[in-house]
Enzyme design. Structure first.
Site, short mmCIF file in Angstrom:
data_model
loop_
_atom_site.label_atom_id
_atom_site.label_comp_id
_atom_site.label_asym_id
_atom_site.label_seq_id
_atom_site.Cartn_x
_atom_site.Cartn_y
_atom_site.Cartn_z
N CYS A 155 31.80 64.29 43.71
CA CYS A 155 33.13 63.97 43.17
C CYS A 155 33.04 63.19 41.85
O CYS A 155 33.64 63.57 40.84
CB CYS A 155 33.94 63.22 44.20
SG CYS A 155 33.05 61.88 45.01
N HIS A 206 24.46 58.74 39.46
CA HIS A 206 25.39 59.71 38.87
C HIS A 206 24.93 60.23 37.51
O HIS A 206 25.08 61.41 37.20
CB HIS A 206 26.79 59.08 38.76
CG HIS A 206 27.30 58.58 40.07
ND1 HIS A 206 27.10 57.29 40.50
CD2 HIS A 206 27.96 59.22 41.06
CE1 HIS A 206 27.63 57.13 41.71
NE2 HIS A 206 28.17 58.29 42.07
#
Ligand code: NAP
Length: 344
Positions: free
Chosen positions: A137, A189
């Site tokens: 996400c 990330h």
């Protein structure tokens, strides 16, 4: 398309697939006769048990079981694995035996897959592949914001501070109930964003706070040149799956409530919500704040990913448009241009 698991992502993938003009959920696999199985049946999806034991349990509960995982794979052209993070490896042999491509969740290790994909940036990497990992996400949110900047203006470097939900609404036991959970080192990330936008200089830090409605990303981006604020607004207004919002204050809970009032199923907001008033420039430096609905942001990309794997000749821009229209997301201002999809 087979759907394995009916948790946060599985239930959204199943309904997203059903909405598409060129795909159908062939069925959903569950592990037993709990509430997910009942929901699958009520929604009219074909229900499968993960194995013989699960099938027996479903039958005992009076639920019609169409077979086990292998039976579903045998009648499917692709599979989306929506099992919990880091569990898909055990199921990969079954997918290989069925000789169908699989889209994995972002919680799986990157090296299980041939590519990590966020379709608005690297749809091509999924074409004709057997195992693709759909970016998580936060990574999807970061890529949607960085790829158009990289493509149009160039990005010299960027940093992102991610304020993450400690848990999804269905995973209360995972979350901190008070205080902030800190990871002191850089977060994973940035590494994933580089799998999708190769070479980008990005540093990410993340912390988790006791909330469940959506993550927040605060970014500082060094562009390759000075860009007028109006040009940035124009770019993001026309970027698919980015929703520019002009309000002065907001909360992630309110974003969900607005989506629900607008008729969005489960109050989902799969677009990255970019706050226009947060856009600030100083010479070539850009600051922005965006919100990310972790439960739904990856659904359009997952559907595109299936299309790219099954139909290697498909047009990326056409796929994004088809997916968005079917999901009820299409914004008339968005420009679906193939040449704006791959960052340079
Ligand atoms: N949730 C998010 O916000 C989010 C966002 C982006 C990406 N992702 C990724 O998406 C993937 C799915 O996450 P999720 O949050 O949807 O997980 P989840 O809510 O925990 O759901 C997983 C589901 O899979 C079921 N399951 C487990 N093993 C199975 C098997 N062998 N056959 C069939 N079903 C099985 C579980 O059933 P039981 O209930 O019986 O255990 C559960 O219903 C993960 O890779 C995750 O990292 C999640």
């Amino acid at each position: 398309v087979a759907v394995i698991g009916y948790g946060v992502i599985g239930r959204r993938v199943a309904s997203g697939l059903r909405a598409q003009p060129d795909m159908e959920p062939a069925g959903v696999v569950v592990r037993g006769a709990g509430p997910p199985a009942i929901a699958v049946a009520l929604r009219g999806h074909s229900l499968f048990g993960s194995d013989g034991r699960a099938c027996d349990e479903l039958a005992r509960a009076g639920l019609e079981c169409a077979g086990d995982t292998d039976d579903l794979l045998a009648r499917s052209g692709a599979v989306v694995d929506c099992g919990p993070s880091r569990t898909a490896e055990a199921r990969l042999d079954a997918y290989r035996a069925a000789e169908i491509p699989v889209a994995l969740g972002g919680g799986e290790p990157a090296d299980l897959a041939e590519a990590t994909v966020c379709s608005s940036a690297n749809y091509d990497d999924a074409r004709g592949r057997s195992v693709v990992r759909v970016a998580s996400c936060n990574v999807t949110g970061l890529v949607r914001l960085l790829a158009p900047l990289q493509r149009h203006f160039g990005v010299r470097g960027a940093g992102a501070a991610l304020i993450r939900c400690a848990a999804d609404p269905n995973k209360g036991s995972k979350g901190v109930v008070d205080g902030v959970e800190l990871r002191t080192a850089r977060s994973h990330h940035a590494e994933d964003v580089r799998r999708i936008i190769p070479g980008i200089d990005l540093h990410t830090q993340a912390l988790s706070v006791p909330m469940t409605q959506g993550h927040v990303a605060m970014m500082t981006i060094e562009l390759s040149r000075e860009v007028a604020l109006d040009d940035l607004v124009d770019l993001y207004s026309s970027t698919p799956r980015v929703l520019l919002d002009w309000r002065e204050s907001d909360s992630t809970g309110a974003a969900g409530a607005r989506a629900a009032r607008a008729g969005r199923e489960r109050g989902d907001w799969p677009e990255v919500l970019l706050y226009a008033r947060s856009l600030a420039t100083r010479r070539a430096r850009l600051h922005l704040t965006a919100a990310i609905h972790m439960e739904s942001i990856v659904i359009p990309d997952t559907i595109d990913c299936v299309r790219a794997m099954v139909d290697p000749g498909s047009d990326a821009a056409a796929s994004l448009r088809t997916t968005d229209q079917a999901l009820g997301l299409a914004n008339p201002a968005w420009r679906y241009e193939s040449d704006s999809l791959s960052p340079t």
